[in-house]
Design a protein around this motif. Sequence first.
Motif, mmCIF file in Angstrom:
data_model
loop_
_atom_site.group_PDB
_atom_site.id
_atom_site.type_symbol
_atom_site.label_atom_id
_atom_site.label_comp_id
_atom_site.label_asym_id
_atom_site.label_seq_id
_atom_site.Cartn_x
_atom_site.Cartn_y
_atom_site.Cartn_z
ATOM 1 N N GLY A 154 25.129 42.971 -15.193
ATOM 2 C CA GLY A 154 23.849 42.336 -15.509
ATOM 3 C C GLY A 154 22.676 42.907 -14.753
ATOM 4 N N THR A 155 22.941 43.892 -13.899
ATOM 5 C CA THR A 155 21.869 44.543 -13.149
ATOM 6 C C THR A 155 20.860 45.200 -14.089
ATOM 7 O OG1 THR A 155 23.154 44.975 -11.153
ATOM 8 C CG2 THR A 155 21.361 46.497 -11.622
ATOM 9 N N GLN A 156 19.580 44.959 -13.815
ATOM 10 C CA GLN A 156 18.508 45.687 -14.496
ATOM 11 C C GLN A 156 17.836 46.591 -13.469
ATOM 12 O OE1 GLN A 156 15.862 43.170 -16.877
ATOM 13 N NE2 GLN A 156 17.462 41.596 -16.964
ATOM 14 N N VAL A 157 17.433 47.779 -13.892
ATOM 15 C CA VAL A 157 16.893 48.778 -12.970
ATOM 16 C C VAL A 157 15.495 49.191 -13.396
ATOM 17 C CG1 VAL A 157 17.280 51.008 -11.859
ATOM 18 C CG2 VAL A 157 19.247 49.641 -12.618
ATOM 19 N N ALA A 158 14.573 49.155 -12.456
ATOM 20 C CA ALA A 158 13.227 49.693 -12.653
ATOM 21 C C ALA A 158 13.012 50.756 -11.582
ATOM 22 C CB ALA A 158 12.181 48.591 -12.529
ATOM 23 N N ALA A 159 12.383 51.852 -11.940
ATOM 24 C CA ALA A 159 12.229 52.948 -10.977
ATOM 25 C C ALA A 159 10.898 53.642 -11.156
ATOM 26 C CB ALA A 159 13.373 53.950 -11.135
ATOM 27 N N LEU A 160 10.427 54.207 -10.054
ATOM 28 C CA LEU A 160 9.151 54.903 -10.052
ATOM 29 C C LEU A 160 9.212 55.999 -9.001
ATOM 30 C CD1 LEU A 160 6.257 54.720 -11.312
ATOM 31 C CD2 LEU A 160 5.622 53.348 -9.321
ATOM 32 N N ARG A 161 8.969 57.246 -9.411
ATOM 33 C CA ARG A 161 8.912 58.309 -8.419
ATOM 34 C C ARG A 161 7.743 58.053 -7.486
ATOM 35 N NH1 ARG A 161 6.005 62.167 -6.672
ATOM 36 N NH2 ARG A 161 6.935 64.000 -5.646
ATOM 37 N N GLY A 162 7.971 58.237 -6.190
ATOM 38 C CA GLY A 162 6.882 57.993 -5.249
ATOM 39 C C GLY A 162 7.145 58.578 -3.888
ATOM 40 N N ASP A 163 6.074 58.781 -3.158
ATOM 41 C CA ASP A 163 6.107 59.261 -1.778
ATOM 42 C C ASP A 163 5.681 58.090 -0.900
ATOM 43 O OD1 ASP A 163 5.555 60.327 0.720
ATOM 44 O OD2 ASP A 163 4.383 62.023 -0.036
ATOM 45 N N VAL A 164 6.610 57.556 -0.108
ATOM 46 C CA VAL A 164 6.311 56.332 0.647
ATOM 47 C C VAL A 164 5.247 56.525 1.709
ATOM 48 C CG1 VAL A 164 8.582 55.305 0.231
ATOM 49 C CG2 VAL A 164 8.224 56.732 2.283
ATOM 50 N N ASN A 172 8.605 58.465 7.810
ATOM 51 C CA ASN A 172 9.480 57.597 8.613
ATOM 52 C C ASN A 172 8.788 56.352 9.127
ATOM 53 O OD1 ASN A 172 11.301 59.642 8.202
ATOM 54 N ND2 ASN A 172 11.571 60.157 10.360
ATOM 55 N N LEU A 173 7.548 56.483 9.532
ATOM 56 C CA LEU A 173 6.827 55.338 10.085
ATOM 57 C C LEU A 173 5.927 54.683 9.052
ATOM 58 C CD1 LEU A 173 5.915 53.414 12.256
ATOM 59 C CD2 LEU A 173 4.365 55.189 13.123
ATOM 60 N N PHE A 174 5.011 55.456 8.474
ATOM 61 C CA PHE A 174 4.066 54.827 7.549
ATOM 62 C C PHE A 174 4.744 54.371 6.268
ATOM 63 C CE2 PHE A 174 0.872 56.252 10.442
ATOM 64 C CZ PHE A 174 -0.126 55.297 10.292
ATOM 65 N N GLY A 175 5.867 54.994 5.896
ATOM 66 C CA GLY A 175 6.629 54.479 4.769
ATOM 67 C C GLY A 175 7.085 53.053 5.027
ATOM 68 N N VAL A 176 7.504 52.779 6.264
ATOM 69 C CA VAL A 176 7.915 51.423 6.640
ATOM 70 C C VAL A 176 6.693 50.521 6.796
ATOM 71 C CG1 VAL A 176 9.137 50.036 8.358
ATOM 72 C CG2 VAL A 176 9.988 52.322 7.769
ATOM 73 N N VAL A 177 5.648 51.044 7.402
ATOM 74 C CA VAL A 177 4.406 50.265 7.561
ATOM 75 C C VAL A 177 3.913 49.788 6.197
ATOM 76 C CG1 VAL A 177 1.949 50.430 8.148
ATOM 77 C CG2 VAL A 177 3.671 51.374 9.705
ATOM 78 N N HIS A 178 3.849 50.703 5.232
ATOM 79 C CA HIS A 178 3.362 50.326 3.903
ATOM 80 C C HIS A 178 4.300 49.300 3.265
ATOM 81 C CE1 HIS A 178 0.409 53.359 4.373
ATOM 82 N NE2 HIS A 178 1.135 54.392 4.012
ATOM 83 N N GLY A 179 5.613 49.499 3.414
ATOM 84 C CA GLY A 179 6.563 48.552 2.846
ATOM 85 C C GLY A 179 6.399 47.155 3.415
ATOM 86 N N VAL A 180 6.247 47.078 4.730
ATOM 87 C CA VAL A 180 6.077 45.776 5.384
ATOM 88 C C VAL A 180 4.733 45.159 5.016
ATOM 89 C CG1 VAL A 180 5.759 44.657 7.631
ATOM 90 C CG2 VAL A 180 7.660 46.269 7.284
ATOM 91 N N ARG A 181 3.691 45.955 5.063
ATOM 92 C CA ARG A 181 2.337 45.448 4.811
ATOM 93 C C ARG A 181 2.170 44.951 3.380
ATOM 94 N NH1 ARG A 181 -1.925 47.782 2.616
ATOM 95 N NH2 ARG A 181 -0.917 49.836 2.527
ATOM 96 N N ILE A 182 2.788 45.641 2.434
ATOM 97 C CA ILE A 182 2.575 45.317 1.020
ATOM 98 C C ILE A 182 3.546 44.258 0.511
ATOM 99 C CG2 ILE A 182 2.760 46.295 -1.308
ATOM 100 C CD1 ILE A 182 1.529 48.903 -0.101
ATOM 101 N N PHE A 183 4.818 44.327 0.917
ATOM 102 C CA PHE A 183 5.815 43.415 0.354
ATOM 103 C C PHE A 183 5.912 42.076 1.081
ATOM 104 C CE2 PHE A 183 7.401 47.363 -1.563
ATOM 105 C CZ PHE A 183 7.605 46.935 -2.870
ATOM 106 N N THR A 184 5.674 42.051 2.400
ATOM 107 C CA THR A 184 5.847 40.796 3.133
ATOM 108 C C THR A 184 4.974 39.668 2.587
ATOM 109 O OG1 THR A 184 6.417 42.043 5.131
ATOM 110 C CG2 THR A 184 5.889 39.716 5.409
#
Length: 313
Positions: A63-73, A123-135
């Motif tokens: 039942g998994t559905q997959v969405a994907a987008l090429r990107g540079d974190v 390594n760092l800003f990829g995580v920064v952006h993930g935390v800043r945007i998703f949290t």
Amino acid sequence: MSNATLTLRPGLTAVITGAGSGFGLELARLGASKGLHLVLTDVQQDALDEAVAELSAVGETTGTQVAALRGDVSRAEDVQALADLCMERFGAPHIVINNAGVAHGGLIWEHTQRDWEWVLGVNLFGVVHGVRIFTPLMLAAAAKDPAWQGHIVNVASMAGLLNSPNMGAYNVSKHAVVSLSETLYQDLALVSEQVHASVLCPYFVPTGIHMSHRNRPAEMKSEGKPTASQMIAQAMSTKAVTSGKVTASDTAQLVFDAIEAGKFYVYTHPQALEMVRVRLEDVTLGRNPTDPFAGKPEIGQQLKTALRDAMKG
């Protein structure tokens, strides 16, 4: 923080960066086997396409559905686009795994400015952006539903707790991710009982990270040949990573177990914590840094000889 944790079950949504290979792909595979919906990104379009095809096939059963987008974190706009895709398809993600990473070695003064920008960017800003945007999206979902649970996992490294020589930019980036993650854990505890965090600190696991140079930005590929110390670091990293006995699949299971247990620190090689203990003793005692090769002097001597011979040449 509350003891409430996230129970993995079909229909939850997981965002995974660097999902085309290594940890990211194995995490996506495990998620698909559990019926999680997946929102994936990777800088390599071909690897991402292959992952989507494989995981979508699994989804016919789970039942998994997959969405994907090429990107540079390292690009905030790419992470924002991933978040927009997630919200459009599935709503706020229950799990965000900031996994994408690159490795780059060599004597610390031989890293170019672009080397630093690339390693810290991913390594760092990829995580920064993930935390800043998703949290904020996760906290908003939690505020609307008292039963909603979310979890953020940041992928650091044992290099975030140690400082192996000839790996300066990588060490710096991963120490920053550990600090960011510990702070995230504490900040979340102040404002929510429903959103939790973990940091993964793997040691040598065969993932392909030793081949990070394949994803160097195009403008960096014309900068000339790597230095002798960088080539030495590449050779040592390749040997260490490819000889690892703990697999990326094993690591993915550790991460999912930690999410369900509400465990913050996730280690693939807990025996390496003895070196962390020695380092922290150095810090607390004001002692000069201990030789990182004290337990394996032959490796330290090999590196020292190789570097000094290279500098003479």
